[in-house]
Enzyme design. Structure first.
Site, PDB file in Angstrom:
ATOM      1  N   ASN A  11      38.495  32.445  36.701  1.00  0.00           N
ATOM      2  CA  ASN A  11      37.226  32.018  36.110  1.00  0.00           C
ATOM      3  C   ASN A  11      37.133  30.481  36.047  1.00  0.00           C
ATOM      4  O   ASN A  11      37.812  29.840  35.243  1.00  0.00           O
ATOM      5  CB  ASN A  11      37.150  32.644  34.705  1.00  0.00           C
ATOM      6  CG  ASN A  11      35.838  32.399  34.021  1.00  0.00           C
ATOM      7  OD1 ASN A  11      35.233  31.352  34.185  1.00  0.00           O
ATOM      8  ND2 ASN A  11      35.396  33.372  33.248  1.00  0.00           N
ATOM      9  N   LYS A  14      36.068  28.871  32.652  1.00  0.00           N
ATOM     10  CA  LYS A  14      37.190  28.800  31.716  1.00  0.00           C
ATOM     11  C   LYS A  14      38.076  27.615  32.066  1.00  0.00           C
ATOM     12  O   LYS A  14      38.477  26.840  31.210  1.00  0.00           O
ATOM     13  CB  LYS A  14      38.045  30.059  31.919  1.00  0.00           C
ATOM     14  CG  LYS A  14      38.217  30.927  30.759  1.00  0.00           C
ATOM     15  CD  LYS A  14      39.295  31.941  31.087  1.00  0.00           C
ATOM     16  CE  LYS A  14      39.033  33.226  30.393  1.00  0.00           C
ATOM     17  NZ  LYS A  14      40.144  34.167  30.494  1.00  0.00           N
ATOM     18  N   GLU A  38      44.999  43.551  34.392  1.00  0.00           N
ATOM     19  CA  GLU A  38      44.908  43.578  32.929  1.00  0.00           C
ATOM     20  C   GLU A  38      45.296  44.965  32.457  1.00  0.00           C
ATOM     21  O   GLU A  38      44.652  45.941  32.823  1.00  0.00           O
ATOM     22  CB  GLU A  38      43.488  43.215  32.462  1.00  0.00           C
ATOM     23  CG  GLU A  38      43.206  41.740  32.664  1.00  0.00           C
ATOM     24  CD  GLU A  38      41.985  41.232  31.902  1.00  0.00           C
ATOM     25  OE1 GLU A  38      41.361  42.003  31.151  1.00  0.00           O
ATOM     26  OE2 GLU A  38      41.677  40.042  32.062  1.00  0.00           O
ATOM     27  N   ASP A  67      43.395  35.409  27.560  1.00  0.00           N
ATOM     28  CA  ASP A  67      42.566  36.600  27.505  1.00  0.00           C
ATOM     29  C   ASP A  67      41.618  36.469  26.322  1.00  0.00           C
ATOM     30  O   ASP A  67      42.025  36.068  25.228  1.00  0.00           O
ATOM     31  CB  ASP A  67      43.404  37.871  27.387  1.00  0.00           C
ATOM     32  CG  ASP A  67      42.601  39.052  27.906  1.00  0.00           C
ATOM     33  OD1 ASP A  67      42.225  39.022  29.095  1.00  0.00           O
ATOM     34  OD2 ASP A  67      42.310  39.974  27.131  1.00  0.00           O
ATOM     35  N   TYR A 144      29.121  35.293  27.702  1.00  0.00           N
ATOM     36  CA  TYR A 144      28.396  35.637  26.476  1.00  0.00           C
ATOM     37  C   TYR A 144      27.841  34.395  25.743  1.00  0.00           C
ATOM     38  O   TYR A 144      27.298  34.527  24.645  1.00  0.00           O
ATOM     39  CB  TYR A 144      29.323  36.409  25.523  1.00  0.00           C
ATOM     40  CG  TYR A 144      29.755  37.767  26.053  1.00  0.00           C
ATOM     41  CD1 TYR A 144      28.872  38.846  26.057  1.00  0.00           C
ATOM     42  CD2 TYR A 144      31.037  37.994  26.539  1.00  0.00           C
ATOM     43  CE1 TYR A 144      29.255  40.102  26.524  1.00  0.00           C
ATOM     44  CE2 TYR A 144      31.443  39.242  27.014  1.00  0.00           C
ATOM     45  CZ  TYR A 144      30.535  40.291  27.001  1.00  0.00           C
ATOM     46  OH  TYR A 144      30.919  41.526  27.471  1.00  0.00           O
ATOM     47  N   ASP A 145      27.967  33.218  26.337  1.00  0.00           N
ATOM     48  CA  ASP A 145      27.495  31.984  25.666  1.00  0.00           C
ATOM     49  C   ASP A 145      26.071  32.088  25.107  1.00  0.00           C
ATOM     50  O   ASP A 145      25.820  31.635  23.986  1.00  0.00           O
ATOM     51  CB  ASP A 145      27.554  30.783  26.627  1.00  0.00           C
ATOM     52  CG  ASP A 145      28.958  30.200  26.747  1.00  0.00           C
ATOM     53  OD1 ASP A 145      29.855  30.645  26.016  1.00  0.00           O
ATOM     54  OD2 ASP A 145      29.145  29.301  27.586  1.00  0.00           O
ATOM     55  N   LYS A 165      30.270  22.758  22.548  1.00  0.00           N
ATOM     56  CA  LYS A 165      30.988  24.045  22.443  1.00  0.00           C
ATOM     57  C   LYS A 165      32.495  23.800  22.384  1.00  0.00           C
ATOM     58  O   LYS A 165      33.210  24.437  21.619  1.00  0.00           O
ATOM     59  CB  LYS A 165      30.646  24.930  23.658  1.00  0.00           C
ATOM     60  CG  LYS A 165      31.461  26.214  23.702  1.00  0.00           C
ATOM     61  CD  LYS A 165      31.243  27.015  24.973  1.00  0.00           C
ATOM     62  CE  LYS A 165      32.205  28.188  25.030  1.00  0.00           C
ATOM     63  NZ  LYS A 165      32.217  28.868  26.339  1.00  0.00           N
ATOM     64  N   ARG A 171      38.367  28.777  22.105  1.00  0.00           N
ATOM     65  CA  ARG A 171      39.317  28.203  23.077  1.00  0.00           C
ATOM     66  C   ARG A 171      39.936  26.922  22.521  1.00  0.00           C
ATOM     67  O   ARG A 171      41.122  26.679  22.653  1.00  0.00           O
ATOM     68  CB  ARG A 171      38.529  27.934  24.349  1.00  0.00           C
ATOM     69  CG  ARG A 171      39.331  27.753  25.581  1.00  0.00           C
ATOM     70  CD  ARG A 171      38.536  28.067  26.834  1.00  0.00           C
ATOM     71  NE  ARG A 171      38.459  29.478  27.084  1.00  0.00           N
ATOM     72  CZ  ARG A 171      37.312  30.169  27.153  1.00  0.00           C
ATOM     73  NH1 ARG A 171      36.148  29.566  27.013  1.00  0.00           N
ATOM     74  NH2 ARG A 171      37.347  31.462  27.355  1.00  0.00           N
TER      75      ARG A 171
END
Ligand code: ITT
Length: 189
Positions: A11, A14, A38, A67, A144-145, A165, A171
């Site tokens: 990602n 991320k 996963e 995760d 989901y932001d 953010k 995070r």
């Protein structure tokens, strides 16, 4: 000079958040683009620890993974560890539909970073940010932001916060602890 830390993820969003946040602690990271298996588990720590073991084995080097799960109170903690699957299948609009008319929109974003070196066992760094699911999608961002409003964000979704953010996200909290651990342990990587 320390070698950059390998962050195994598929990602890119991320990765850029992790790279920006760890930059504040003078830790550099490189992206190891891996699709990691996963395992099915209710607890993010178990999933993250297993992903870290696999990343370390495949890279033959110390590696870090993360995760994340969005736990919605009114849905008994769903989607939690299944957040990636639910995002792919229902998306934000589907989640909003599930919550139509729900009196409780409370939710928590949880994140666990796990770091593993070839002769060690995974070290986990969990964190959680409480908040709520917005009544509709607002702002930009990814995942989901647009639907998650963190406590202390003055009613703005992660998607409306832009770079802010990174100051208050799930995070940030986990990486703050990981950075402290790296500095304290003089971890040589
Ligand atoms: P990995 O390769 O690192 O596992 P992933 O995208 O599969 O990447 P996760 O399983 O940790 O990541 O994330 C579960 C879901 O939650 C996935 O759909 C993400 O898009 C979403 N997500 C994770 N962190 C998020 C954040 O900060 N903001 C919005 N959505 C997020």
């Amino acid at each position: 000079m320390q070698k950059p830390l390998k962050f195994a993820t598929s990602n890119e969003h991320k990765f850029s958040e992790v790279s920006a946040i760890l930059g504040d602690y003078r830790i550099s990271v490189v992206m190891a683009r891996l699709e990691l298996r996963e395992i099915q588990a209710d607890v993010l720590e178990e999933i993250a620890a297993e992903k870290a073991r696999e990343a370390c084995r495949r890279l033959d080097a110390p590696a870090m993974v993360e995760d994340t799960g969005l736990f919605i109170d009114g849905l008994g903690g769903f989607p939690g560890p299944y957040s990636a699957y639910v995002f792919r299948t229902l998306g934000n609009r589907g989640v909003l539909r599930l919550l139509e008319g729900a009196p409780d929109r409370g939710a928590t974003f949880r994140s666990v970073f796990a770091y593993c070196s070839p002769r060690g066992s995974p070290q986990c760094f969990p964190s959680a940010v409480a908040g709520a699911i917005a009544p509709e999608c607002r702002g930009e961002g990814w995942g989901y932001d647009p639907i998650f409003i963190a406590e202390g964000a003055s009613g703005r979704t992660y998607g409306e916060l832009g770079h802010d953010k990174n100051r208050l996200s799930h995070r940030r909290m986990a990486l703050e602890n990981l950075a402290r651990w790296i500095h304290n342990s003089g971890n040589s990587r």
